[in-house]
Every structure is written in structure tokens, then in C-alpha cells.
Write a protein that holds these residues in place. Structure first.
Motif: not given
Length: 577
Positions: A348-373
Motif C-alpha cells: 500500500k506504501v501510503v495508508d491513512v488509518h483512523i483509530i476506531e477502538s483504542t482512543a478514549g477506551a478508559l474504564s474506571f470500573k475496577s478502581m475499587g480492586k486491589g490489583y488495579f492499584w
């Protein structure tokens, strides 16, 4: 009669003089640091070429975590994989439709999950490029140092294989792990902003600071000698851990830690990972890619001996271009599914790819777990020791440090990599750090932030030419890593080897970095040893300060002296010295 020679300066000389006298030259202090505009461009090119492998390697490592891919991405299959799903129940009543479960993420990987992983890898390449670009711009523009940043090797493996686990088999999800990196980055940014990080760095003993540069050099050389990021000379041995390798792909085997059940079946140990192609079964020293890497090594080494500028670039470019031809024994695109996919992407040599899934994929659900800290704390201490140690080592290698170990621009340098960690987490990648491959550009003469901005420029181009840059093979990157290790060993002459209290911590720092595959562990080993060897003296000095023990007086001609020390009750003790 005196004739005045009219010699016109060369175009590059005129360009360098013009830039040096311009606002740009004054802003980046080209004259003060005894460098030129073209030297900075060449240094940035050398740095980028030796670290460009991170585009493909980091994406592959983080993709092994499974990223945002879940069981819901798996597709239903026929119980006979060779039969299409549409004909599953009609072709044979014995066949049935199998709905996906957790096992679909592991070998044999479900086609739907595999498709998700391929998209994820492209997202991660762009995330790696973008986070590296932003980090280099901040470092170059504000700190004015020739240091490049990218997601760090080691922390990315910890992120993927320990925290998240292979295809999400760990305790923390990919989204929660990104949150851990994000929070660690904010804490790191805070302690950098208040100047506490530089105070922590100054607590590192002098012999450890000096030897860390050489230790990082050995670490780089060790990476360059392996298969995954190097020429493959070193391989795995079950009895001695490492041994001579350099066998062709067909003679290598993958290893995995397994446990055997009572019925004889073997399964992967929880938390264990498959190590690809690290064991040589036969044909040692017969790998064509190894010998091509040796040619690249000789090219770079000869250029260094003759003091030819751009030495690292020539070796990397030569080996890479030769490896791009298919149907050869040294091709970077073997005739396999993975090779065909890589070659298709390369064309392809030239390819412009737009991030679809990883940008801003943060989740704060595990903050209460010891292994998170636990993950937050681990990321933080590794970054404090690893990143700070790398920064000081690179500054020392460039000759920026003063007698106290400080260097110009260190505050903004600390702020730069801390901000880059936060940006990297928001884009979906592991902690961003100052890259030890920056030493390649420093070796080429890079002394200002223009080197870092040049690297940023290449990363910007990489957003469009990712297919080419992701196709630089490991055996093209190995030779410059080994030779940069040679150059970084010069600092060992500054260690006071006659003083064992200095020599032992320095040596442990130097040797543990490559053998534990961690700059942080090398620093910890050196610092702890230094403390143990000095704790008696520090305790004695403390007792002298508070008056429990009086300072010893110097004897005359070695004769014993009688010193009277008070015991605090008006009595005197006689001690022979």
C-alpha cells in the motif's frame, strides 16, 4: 602580487550558517551547543531509524492483550470447521452450530476474534505513532534536548502479559489497564511539576548513576543480539538460559509454560505466555537473516571507525531494502499467512488509518480492586526509576550534566515524558518513555531539540507511510543497537573500581539491567547494595552527631591512642584506636 582566493562556501555550509543566525538557531542554541542544522537532521534520522521497530513491535505486544476485542467479536462456527456455517445443519445431521464462548480467544483463535485483532493492531500502530509524535514535539520544543519518546519496551510487555494477560486472561481488563496508566501518568506529572521527581533522582548514588549509562548500553546490545528485536545470535537454552542461536526460522520452536493434568493433557499455566521462536532445534549459525545483519553490523562499524557521518542510517537502510525482496531467504515477507498479510500491507506504501477502538477506551470500573492499584503503583515506580534513569543516562552520554548531575532543560524533560504518558493512555497504549535509542542520534551529533523535532517529523510521515516503516525487520535494527551499546560503555572508566563500596553497586547496576531485562531492576539492585554497604558508616556518623560516640582522632605514626568517651553518666570509657 597578493591574490585573494574567492572560495564560495558549500550550499550546506551556507544553510547551516543561515539557520544558526536565525531565530530558530538562537532558540535552539545551535552555536552554544556546537552543532549545526544538518547535523540535527541527520541525528534525528538515525534515532528514528533505530527506533522505528517500535511501530510494529509495540502494536504486536499490546494486541496480544486482546485490547478492546471480546467474546462478542467471535462468530458462531460449525462443529466441523471445514463446513460453512450456512450448510452446517443441512449437510450432515451430526453437525451442529457452536456458539462462541471464552475459548474462542485462544488457539485455534475464532475468525471473528482474529479479524478484530487485525483491526486493533492497525489502531495501535497509529496510537504508537501519535503518542510518540506528541512526546517528541514536547521534548524538542520545551526541553530542547535530543531525546525521542515512544511507548517503552518492558512496560508494554508488563501491560500486555501481566496486567491484562494474553487475550484478556489477566485480572485487569484492557480498558481498566489504560485507566491505571492514565492515573499513574497524572501522579507522575504532579511529582514532576512540583520538582519532587528531580529530588528523587538526586537520591540515586553516584556510582549507580554513572554505571546506569553503561548498563543501558549492555541492555541495548542484549536486545540487538536476540531474535525478536535483533540479529538472533543469542537463543534460549533450557540448561544455561541463553546460548548460541542464529538458526533459520524453520529450525526454531516456540516455548510455553504448561502444566500436565492427571489424564495426560497439557494446558498453559495461568498467567503464562507463549514465547515465539526462541529455541534453536538445529542449524545454529546458519540463519541467512543473521548473516545479513552481520553485513549491516560491518557497514556501520566500518563507518564508525572511519568517522563517517550517518553510519547508523547506512546500515539500517541497506539491510532493510535487501529484506524487502520476496522469495529470498532473507525476506521480511515469508510465504506464510502472516508474511502475505504483511506484504499486502507493505504494498500500500501510503495508508491513512483512523483509530476506531483504542482512543478514549478508559474504564474506571475496577478502581475499587486491589490489583488495579497494584498496577498503578508498579507502573509508577517503574517509570520513576526507568524513565528518570534513562533521561540522566542520555544527558550524561550527550555531555549535558554538570558535577551535581543536573542538566539544562531537565524540568521540562521530566514534564515532557510525564505528559506523554497521559496522552499515550488516552490513545490506547502503554506508558510512553524516553527511548534509549536516542543515544544513536546523540552519537551522530544531535545536541538540541531539533533532533527530537526531526524524529517527530518522521513520526508524522509515518502516519501516512506506516506500511513501509512497519516493514523494517528486526535484523536491520539489531546492528545499531549493539554498536550503540559499545559507545555507551565509555562511562565505566569514571567508576572508582579500587573502592569496593563504589565498584560493587556500580557492577550490579551494570549487569542486572540486561540480565533482568529491566532498567528499573538494575537501579534497584545498585541502590540497595549501595545502602547495605554504607549503612554502618552512616550509623556511625549519626551516633557521632548526637554525641553517643565521639569522632576518632588521627593517630601519630600509627601508634595506638587512648580516647576517653563519655557514657552520658559522667563516667569515662577508654577505647583503644
Amino acid at each position: 602580487m597578493e591574490v585573494e582566493a574567492n572560495s564560495n562556501p558549500k550550499p550546506l555550509t551556507r544553510l547551516n550558517a543561515l539557520v544558526a543566525s536565525s531565530r530558530v538557531g538562537k532558540r535552539f542554541k545551535l552555536k552554544e551547543r556546537n552543532t549545526t542544522f544538518t547535523t540535527e537532521l541527520r541525528a534525528g534520522t538515525a534515532t528514528f531509524l533505530t527506533m522505528a521497530y517500535i511501530l510494529a513491535v509495540n502494536a504486536s505486544i499490546i494486541a496480544d492483550s486482546g485490547g478492546t476485542c471480546t467474546v462478542s467479536d467471535c462468530v458462531a462456527l460449525c462443529s466441523n470447521p471445514s463446513v460453512p456455517l450456512a450448510n452446517c445443519t443441512t449437510s450432515d445431521p451430526a453437525y451442529r452450530v457452536v456458539q462462541p464462548d471464552e475459548s474462542c480467544k485462544f488457539n485455534p483463535v475464532n475468525p471473528g476474534y482474529q479479524s478484530c485483532l487485525e483491526k486493533l493492531r492497525k489502531d495501535l500502530i497509529v496510537a504508537t505513532v501519535a503518542s510518540s509524535l506528541i512526546g517528541c514535539v514536547i521534548m524538542g520544543a520545551f526541553a530542547n534536548l535530543p531525546l525521542a519518546l515512544a511507548p517503552g519496551m518492558g512496560t508494554n510487555a508488563y501491560f500486555a502479559y501481566t496486567v491484562v494477560g494474553f487475550h484478556g486472561s489477566g485480572n485487569v481488563s484492557y480498558r481498566s489497564a489504560l485507566t491505571a496508566v492514565f492515573m499513574e501518568g497524572l501522579i507522575f506529572l504532579f511529582i514532576s511539576a512540583i520538582g519532587f521527581r528531580s529530588k528523587i533522582a538526586k537520591l540515586v548514588p553516584k556510582p549507580v548513576r554513572i554505571s546506569s549509562s553503561a548498563g543501558i548500553g549492555l541492555f541495548l546490545a542484549f536486545i540487538g543480539l536476540q531474535n525478536n528485536q535483533g540479529i538472533g545470535l543469542i537463543g534460549y537454552s533450557s540448561s544455561t538460559l541463553v546460548t548460541l542461536g542464529a538458526c533459520p526460522r524453520s529450525a526454531r520452536a516456540a516455548l510455553a509454560p504448561v502444566v500436565t493434568a492427571a489424564n495426560g493433557t497439557a494446558s498453559l499455566i495461568p498467567g503464562g505466555t507463549v514465547s515465539g521462536d526462541i529455541l534453536c532445534l538445529r542449524d545454529r549459525m546458519e540463519s541467512p537473516t543473521f548473516w545479513l545483519g552481520v553485513v549491516g553490523f560491518v557497514i556501520i562499524a566500518y563507518c564508525l571507525v572511519k568517522n563517517i557521518k550517518g553510519a547508523m542510517i547506512y546500515g539500517v537502510v541497506f539491510v532493510t531494502v535487501v529484506s524487502w525482496f520476496r522469495n529470498t531467504k532473507v525476506t521480511a515477507f515469508p510465504d506464510t499467512d502472516a508474511g502475505n498479510s504483511a506484504h499486502k500491507y507493505f504494498k500500500k506504501v501510503v495508508d491513512v488509518h483512523i483509530i476506531e477502538s483504542t482512543a478514549g477506551a478508559l474504564s474506571f470500573k475496577s478502581m475499587g480492586k486491589g490489583y488495579f492499584w497494584e498496577a498503578v503503583v508498579t507502573f509508577l515506580y517503574v517509570d520513576i526509576l526507568d524513565t528518570t534513569g534513562t533521561l540522566y543516562s542520555m544527558a550524561r552520554f550527550a555531555g549535558f550534566t554538570d558535577q551535581n548531575g543536573d542538566f539544562e532543560g531537565q524540568y521540562f524533560a521530566f514534564m515532557s515524558d510525564a505528559m506523554s504518558i497521559v496522552v499515550g493512555a488516552l490513545l490506547g497504549t502503554s506508558p510512553v518513555t524516553t527511548f534509549i535509542e536516542s543515544s544513536t542520534g546523540i552519537r551522530e551529533g544531535g545536541r538540541t531539540g531539533l533532533t527530537a523535532l526531526t524524529v517527530a517529523g518522521y513520526f508524522f510521515l509515518a502516519l501516512f507511510f506506516t506500511p513501509l516503516l512497519a516493514s523494517i525487520p528486526a535484523w536491520a535494527v539489531g546492528p545499531p543497537l549493539i554498536l550503540v551499546g559499545v559507545l555507551m560503555m565509555r562511562s565505566v572508566v569514571e567508576i572508582e573500581w579500587d573502592d569496593m563500596r563504589q565498584a560493587i553497586p556500580a557492577f550490579l547496576t551494570l549487569i542486572l539491567m540486561p540480565l533482568t531485562y529491566s532498567i528499573a531492576y538494575g537501579l534497584i539492585g545498585g541502590i540497595c547494595t549501595y545502602i547495605v554497604l554504607h549503612i554502618w558508616d552512616w550509623g556511625h556518623k549519626s551516633l557521632v552527631k548526637i554525641g553517643v560516640v565521639k569522632k576518632k582522632s588521627s593517630g601519630v605514626s600509627g601508634a595506638p591512642q587512648q580516647i576517653r568517651e563519655g557514657d552520658g553518666n559522667g563516667k569515662a570509657n577508654e577505647i583503644e584506636v
